[in-house]
Scaffold this active site. Sequence first.
Site: not given
Length: 446
Positions: A240, A278, A314, A350-351
């Site tokens: 994290g 990450r 993201r 298409c959003e």
Amino acid sequence: MTDVRASPPVRRLADWDPAELESLVDDYGSPLYVLDLERVRENYRRLEAVFPDADILYAVKANALGDVLSTLREEGAGLECASAGEVQRALEAGASGSEVHYTAVNPPAGDLDWIVDAWNEHPELTVTAGSEDTIDRLADRGYDGRLCLRVNPGIGAGHHEKVRTGAAAKFGVPAERAVDVLTDAADRGFDIVGIHAHVGSGVSSDQLDAHREFVARMGDLARDVEGAVGDLELVDVGGGFGVPYREDEDPLDLASVAAATRDAIGEIDARLTIEPGRYFVADAGVLLTDVNTVKDARDTTVVGVDAGMTTLIRPAMYGAYHPIRNLTAESDGGSPEREIVPQTVAGPICESGDVFCTERELPVSKREDVLGIGNAGAYGYEMANQYNSRPRPASVVLEDGDVRLSRRRETVDDVTRPERGARSGSRGNRKNDHPRATDTDNDPVR
């Protein structure tokens, strides 16, 4: 070997050479993921320097590219896997069973079947179970090997509510029941090796108090468990560790995090284990995308690019910020300097949520410009998908001054192949099947 003292704690998008990045699109096409393996090494060594007495596992879900897994294994990392597919990738990258931890969250039957088969070949593999049901299902399959219990300590932190796992009911056995669950598992013949929890993803410096409290609870629980079932090998406090996505954010003070972790966990006989993902790969990666449309809308200038939420989800999923540069504008030294204007960068899906930024101050964009989207090394390609029947992009890696293709670009034929395979009776259609690497109809990127 890289001297971590000379390595900056964060690599900003501005630190990448715009002309070199733009040239990669000429050679490999767009959209394109770029990952610098030397930066991955630097990040590992920086973390290892402040956690010299801890075992470090890499959370494969952040970026499962084989070159990443091999690089981190060379540096000494183990591999923490969230699925049977990630375990297969880890073993294919050369990991031994002792280097692999399988952390199951409501694992599908096919996953457990595959994992138990793998355990028979690699008996040192560690399985982390997050429920009594999972332990029962393992026992039903004959598994009595190394067992770690994922617990829920009741405290979470992270960059977004969707990734704060430490208090979410989905994850782990409630900490107050852990001793009873592990006592029962030991009586049933499992080899109890540790406890595990993960507070969340993208923990920042201002959440250090939550991290400290989380680790303290894990230390208290470890002492209780050891008093009941005997010595543990490991106490895994997850990862994290956050990275700064915005240009004005400071990097995480790793030395303070390490000191707080050691202080909070207290005296334990078990080995402290951490599993960042990450932190190793985010700032080692850039997504490159071509501008194909520039449109003056009512309230903004819309810059259309060939990457979208299928390429990097993201921003659409978390409202996440990623830095963006117009690499062509910066590398074209012979042209007049372009005016800086607010722009909305949008993809081809298409959003209405398929946007990377709104009203971002950038040099005026032109068709065929190349944009760079920073901090794309973590949860970029791993969350890419084929919505709108769009093929997934290619990936290249940089290492020792060389560039090589690490993952080829998919084609529309790759997207539709599983349907043709189903019609022709290919393998992989039976209930609970887990596709193996040899099932090429189900593995279009190999």
